[in-house]
Scaffold this active site. Structure first.
Site, PDB file in Angstrom:
ATOM      1  N   LEU A  84      -0.703   1.464  -7.311  1.00  0.00           N
ATOM      2  CA  LEU A  84      -2.156   1.279  -7.229  1.00  0.00           C
ATOM      3  C   LEU A  84      -2.609   1.027  -5.798  1.00  0.00           C
ATOM      4  O   LEU A  84      -3.713   1.418  -5.421  1.00  0.00           O
ATOM      5  CB  LEU A  84      -2.577   0.115  -8.138  1.00  0.00           C
ATOM      6  CG  LEU A  84      -2.470   0.407  -9.636  1.00  0.00           C
ATOM      7  CD1 LEU A  84      -2.650  -0.861 -10.455  1.00  0.00           C
ATOM      8  CD2 LEU A  84      -3.486   1.461 -10.060  1.00  0.00           C
TER       9      LEU A  84
ATOM     10  N   ASP B 202       6.577  -7.948   4.956  1.00  0.00           N
ATOM     11  CA  ASP B 202       6.858  -8.716   3.735  1.00  0.00           C
ATOM     12  C   ASP B 202       5.866  -9.872   3.744  1.00  0.00           C
ATOM     13  O   ASP B 202       5.924 -10.739   4.617  1.00  0.00           O
ATOM     14  CB  ASP B 202       8.306  -9.232   3.783  1.00  0.00           C
ATOM     15  CG  ASP B 202       8.700  -9.954   2.501  1.00  0.00           C
ATOM     16  OD1 ASP B 202       7.809 -10.488   1.808  1.00  0.00           O
ATOM     17  OD2 ASP B 202       9.913  -9.989   2.201  1.00  0.00           O
TER      18      ASP B 202
ATOM     19  N   TYR C 165      -4.019 -12.012 -17.851  1.00  0.00           N
ATOM     20  CA  TYR C 165      -3.290 -13.183 -18.361  1.00  0.00           C
ATOM     21  C   TYR C 165      -3.356 -14.356 -17.367  1.00  0.00           C
ATOM     22  O   TYR C 165      -2.729 -15.385 -17.591  1.00  0.00           O
ATOM     23  CB  TYR C 165      -1.863 -12.831 -18.820  1.00  0.00           C
ATOM     24  CG  TYR C 165      -0.936 -12.180 -17.814  1.00  0.00           C
ATOM     25  CD1 TYR C 165      -0.404 -12.896 -16.748  1.00  0.00           C
ATOM     26  CD2 TYR C 165      -0.548 -10.850 -17.961  1.00  0.00           C
ATOM     27  CE1 TYR C 165       0.483 -12.315 -15.849  1.00  0.00           C
ATOM     28  CE2 TYR C 165       0.329 -10.249 -17.074  1.00  0.00           C
ATOM     29  CZ  TYR C 165       0.839 -10.992 -16.011  1.00  0.00           C
ATOM     30  OH  TYR C 165       1.695 -10.409 -15.120  1.00  0.00           O
TER      31      TYR C 165
ATOM     32  N   ARG D 141       7.209  -3.696   2.216  1.00  0.00           N
ATOM     33  CA  ARG D 141       8.522  -4.235   2.638  1.00  0.00           C
ATOM     34  C   ARG D 141       9.429  -3.162   3.210  1.00  0.00           C
ATOM     35  O   ARG D 141      10.211  -3.407   4.110  1.00  0.00           O
ATOM     36  CB  ARG D 141       9.244  -4.849   1.423  1.00  0.00           C
ATOM     37  CG  ARG D 141       8.846  -6.246   1.069  1.00  0.00           C
ATOM     38  CD  ARG D 141       9.537  -6.649  -0.216  1.00  0.00           C
ATOM     39  NE  ARG D 141       9.305  -5.664  -1.253  1.00  0.00           N
ATOM     40  CZ  ARG D 141      10.229  -5.194  -2.086  1.00  0.00           C
ATOM     41  NH1 ARG D 141      11.463  -5.606  -2.019  1.00  0.00           N
ATOM     42  NH2 ARG D 141       9.916  -4.306  -3.009  1.00  0.00           N
TER      43      ARG D 141
ATOM     44  N   GLY E 163       0.801  -1.230   0.000  1.00  0.00           N
ATOM     45  CA  GLY E 163       0.000   0.000   0.000  1.00  0.00           C
ATOM     46  C   GLY E 163       0.830   1.275   0.000  1.00  0.00           C
ATOM     47  O   GLY E 163       0.282   2.374   0.016  1.00  0.00           O
ATOM     48  N   GLY E 164       2.159   1.136  -0.030  1.00  0.00           N
ATOM     49  CA  GLY E 164       3.004   2.328   0.062  1.00  0.00           C
ATOM     50  C   GLY E 164       3.150   3.071  -1.250  1.00  0.00           C
ATOM     51  O   GLY E 164       3.486   4.258  -1.275  1.00  0.00           O
ATOM     52  N   THR E 165       2.931   2.378  -2.350  1.00  0.00           N
ATOM     53  CA  THR E 165       3.172   2.979  -3.666  1.00  0.00           C
ATOM     54  C   THR E 165       2.093   2.532  -4.662  1.00  0.00           C
ATOM     55  O   THR E 165       1.288   1.655  -4.365  1.00  0.00           O
ATOM     56  CB  THR E 165       4.540   2.512  -4.230  1.00  0.00           C
ATOM     57  OG1 THR E 165       4.552   1.081  -4.234  1.00  0.00           O
ATOM     58  CG2 THR E 165       5.714   3.043  -3.432  1.00  0.00           C
TER      59      THR E 165
ATOM     60  N   PRO F  72      -6.765  -6.047 -13.609  1.00  0.00           N
ATOM     61  CA  PRO F  72      -6.505  -4.766 -14.269  1.00  0.00           C
ATOM     62  C   PRO F  72      -5.661  -4.941 -15.523  1.00  0.00           C
ATOM     63  O   PRO F  72      -4.798  -5.811 -15.591  1.00  0.00           O
ATOM     64  CB  PRO F  72      -5.718  -3.968 -13.227  1.00  0.00           C
ATOM     65  CG  PRO F  72      -5.517  -4.855 -12.055  1.00  0.00           C
ATOM     66  CD  PRO F  72      -5.877  -6.245 -12.455  1.00  0.00           C
TER      67      PRO F  72
ATOM     68  N   PRO G 171      -3.605  -2.102 -18.327  1.00  0.00           N
ATOM     69  CA  PRO G 171      -2.532  -1.135 -18.101  1.00  0.00           C
ATOM     70  C   PRO G 171      -2.956   0.091 -17.284  1.00  0.00           C
ATOM     71  O   PRO G 171      -3.774   0.892 -17.737  1.00  0.00           O
ATOM     72  CB  PRO G 171      -2.131  -0.724 -19.530  1.00  0.00           C
ATOM     73  CG  PRO G 171      -3.294  -1.046 -20.383  1.00  0.00           C
ATOM     74  CD  PRO G 171      -4.075  -2.127 -19.721  1.00  0.00           C
TER      75      PRO G 171
HETATM   76  N1  COA Z   1      14.738 -10.689 -14.194  1.00  0.00           N
HETATM   77  C1  COA Z   1      14.961 -12.004 -13.962  1.00  0.00           C
HETATM   78  N2  COA Z   1      15.329 -12.501 -12.730  1.00  0.00           N
HETATM   79  C2  COA Z   1      15.451 -11.607 -11.730  1.00  0.00           C
HETATM   80  C3  COA Z   1      15.231 -10.219 -11.908  1.00  0.00           C
HETATM   81  C4  COA Z   1      14.844  -9.770 -13.212  1.00  0.00           C
HETATM   82  N3  COA Z   1      14.590  -8.471 -13.474  1.00  0.00           N
HETATM   83  N4  COA Z   1      15.425  -9.583 -10.726  1.00  0.00           N
HETATM   84  C5  COA Z   1      15.761 -10.541  -9.839  1.00  0.00           C
HETATM   85  N5  COA Z   1      15.787 -11.769 -10.430  1.00  0.00           N
HETATM   86  C6  COA Z   1      16.121 -13.047  -9.808  1.00  0.00           C
HETATM   87  C7  COA Z   1      17.392 -12.915  -9.010  1.00  0.00           C
HETATM   88  O1  COA Z   1      18.526 -13.204  -9.820  1.00  0.00           O
HETATM   89  C8  COA Z   1      17.192 -13.948  -7.917  1.00  0.00           C
HETATM   90  O2  COA Z   1      17.473 -15.262  -8.341  1.00  0.00           O
HETATM   91  P1  COA Z   1      18.881 -16.011  -7.963  1.00  0.00           P
HETATM   92  O3  COA Z   1      18.908 -16.028  -6.457  1.00  0.00           O
HETATM   93  O4  COA Z   1      18.729 -17.356  -8.556  1.00  0.00           O
HETATM   94  O5  COA Z   1      19.964 -15.175  -8.575  1.00  0.00           O
HETATM   95  C9  COA Z   1      15.700 -13.927  -7.674  1.00  0.00           C
HETATM   96  O6  COA Z   1      15.112 -13.363  -8.838  1.00  0.00           O
HETATM   97  C10 COA Z   1      15.318 -13.096  -6.481  1.00  0.00           C
HETATM   98  O7  COA Z   1      15.865 -11.800  -6.657  1.00  0.00           O
HETATM   99  P2  COA Z   1      16.079 -10.802  -5.425  1.00  0.00           P
HETATM  100  O8  COA Z   1      16.545  -9.510  -5.971  1.00  0.00           O
HETATM  101  O9  COA Z   1      16.921 -11.481  -4.376  1.00  0.00           O
HETATM  102  O10 COA Z   1      14.592 -10.714  -4.862  1.00  0.00           O
HETATM  103  P3  COA Z   1      14.007  -9.855  -3.697  1.00  0.00           P
HETATM  104  O11 COA Z   1      13.225 -10.781  -2.861  1.00  0.00           O
HETATM  105  O12 COA Z   1      15.061  -9.009  -3.031  1.00  0.00           O
HETATM  106  O13 COA Z   1      13.051  -8.830  -4.477  1.00  0.00           O
HETATM  107  C11 COA Z   1      11.200  -8.156  -5.765  1.00  0.00           C
HETATM  108  C12 COA Z   1      12.090  -9.307  -5.374  1.00  0.00           C
HETATM  109  C13 COA Z   1      10.176  -8.639  -6.798  1.00  0.00           C
HETATM  110  C14 COA Z   1      10.457  -7.666  -4.539  1.00  0.00           C
HETATM  111  C15 COA Z   1      12.044  -6.999  -6.335  1.00  0.00           C
HETATM  112  O14 COA Z   1      12.683  -7.459  -7.489  1.00  0.00           O
HETATM  113  C16 COA Z   1      11.259  -5.759  -6.665  1.00  0.00           C
HETATM  114  O15 COA Z   1      11.095  -4.890  -5.827  1.00  0.00           O
HETATM  115  N6  COA Z   1      10.811  -5.620  -7.909  1.00  0.00           N
HETATM  116  C17 COA Z   1      10.101  -4.452  -8.365  1.00  0.00           C
HETATM  117  C18 COA Z   1       8.677  -4.464  -7.910  1.00  0.00           C
HETATM  118  C19 COA Z   1       7.832  -5.226  -8.841  1.00  0.00           C
HETATM  119  O16 COA Z   1       8.210  -6.272  -9.344  1.00  0.00           O
HETATM  120  N7  COA Z   1       6.685  -4.681  -9.075  1.00  0.00           N
HETATM  121  C20 COA Z   1       5.815  -5.320  -9.975  1.00  0.00           C
HETATM  122  C21 COA Z   1       4.467  -5.244  -9.525  1.00  0.00           C
HETATM  123  S1  COA Z   1       3.487  -6.224 -10.627  1.00  0.00           S
END
Ligand code: COA
Length: 293
Positions: A30, A76, A158, A50, A26-28, A199, A201
């Site tokens: 949607l 988390d 999807y 988180r 809820g911090g950012t 949703p 886009p």
């Molecule tokens: N593409 C493919 N693999 C990826 C990646 C990317 N862009 N980013 C991370 N990974 C992989 C990492 O390599 C890791 O795998 P490994 O341990 O085998 O190397 C695994 O995914 C976990 O990555 P990590 O960065 O340790 O995860 P985290 O728990 O710290 O954070 C998220 C995961 C999703 C919370 C973080 O990436 C994030 O904040 N993402 C942006 C927010 C988001 O996705 N919003 C979408 C909303 S729909």
């Protein structure tokens, strides 16, 4: 000119008076927009996220702007103990909780063969297991306390078509949808409703700018991809979310409502690609196809 209706508040002020809703993520994005609107409608709001500093800053900003009550909790959703602590903090501050929005998500847009085992786990742990962790903790609390309540899950279009390049997310969101339908049946007797939004886009700072490579902007041109030729506005998603969570939707449970400007159907219909044919080309095609008299 008054604002178009879809960017205006849909529900009556006071719709959520006396209610407390928890929104994960809820911090950012949607999640924040939905929270902002629920506050406006009278809810007490709890936002989980988180990053402590982000969640605290958003809680302070939303409280100040609305004059309402907001609690920010570092959570988390992958950690059941974080989820239980968030629920306990919400009950301690507001007396009871009546709604939950499972909004926290993670996604990697990436060819599947490039993903590690742990990348799949990471997305499924956040999206599917995180939604389950919250639903279980809150559901047990509501059943024990005999509190009628409402859950809103965020899925995606999807979830039923599947989609390349987002396999972990597609799998997880499909699970969220099926959890919604399963629990709607099982928990109706406890007066717990559970619905889903799919949703299309709705650009946000986080998901959009981080996930979408800028060189693909042309491919994702809204004019070509979306029948209604525009992206969604946060307020229209917030309107739908608030409606489904509220008592106005008291007889709706187990459903999923798509809000995507027609995007997924455009991709699905066999002949929809003919959208690219111009009027002049149609004239030529029809002249060639019509039988000569
Ligand atoms: N593409 C493919 N693999 C990826 C990646 C990317 N862009 N980013 C991370 N990974 C992989 C990492 O390599 C890791 O795998 P490994 O341990 O085998 O190397 C695994 O995914 C976990 O990555 P990590 O960065 O340790 O995860 P985290 O728990 O710290 O954070 C998220 C995961 C999703 C919370 C973080 O990436 C994030 O904040 N993402 C942006 C927010 C988001 O996705 N919003 C979408 C909303 S729909």
């Amino acid at each position: 000119m008054p604002a178009p209706l879809h960017t205006s508040s849909m529900l009556k002020e006071g719709t959520f008076d006396g209610q407390t809703v928890v929104i994960t993520g809820g911090g950012t994005g949607l999640g924040r927009s939905m929270g902002e609107y629920l506050l406006k409608l009278g809810a007490n709001l709890v936002i989980g996220g988180r990053r402590q500093e982000v969640i605290e800053a958003t809680a302070a900003e939303l409280a100040q702007a609305s004059g309402g009550q907001v609690l920010g909790v570092q959570c988390d959703v992958r950690q059941p103990e974080h989820v239980e602590a968030m629920l306990a903090a919400a009950v301690k501050k507001f007396g009871r909780v009546t709604g939950l929005v499972n909004n926290a998500a993670g996604n990697f847009i990436c060819p599947t063969e490039r993903l590690s085992y742990n990348a799949f786990n990471t997305v499924v742990d956040i999206v599917l297991k995180g939604s389950y962790n919250c639903t279980l903790a809150f559901g047990k609390y509501w059943i024990k306390e005999k509190i009628p309540a409402s859950i809103l899950n965020i899925s995606t279009t999807y979830a039923w078509t599947g989609s390349g390049y987002v396999v972990p997310s597609a799998v997880a969101k499909a699970g969220v949808l099926i959890m919604t339908r399963s629990l709607a049946s099982e928990w109706g007797k406890y007066r717990i409703r559970i619905n889903c939004i799919a949703p299309g886009p709705f650009p946000t700072e986080g998901a959009w700018s981080r996930l979408m490579p800028p060189q693909l902007e042309e491919t994702f041109d809204v004019k070509k991809k979306i029948p209604l030729q525009r992206n969604g506005e946060h307020q229209e998603l917030a309107n739908l979310a608030a409606y489904l969570l509220s008592d106005y939707a008291a007889y709706i449970t187990g459903d999923v409502i798509t809000i995507d400007g027609g995007e997924w159907l455009r991709g699905a219909g066999e002949f929809n690609g003919l959208e690219q044919v111009t009027h002049e080309e149609w004239d030529l095609l029809q002249a060639a196809m019509k039988p000569k008299k």
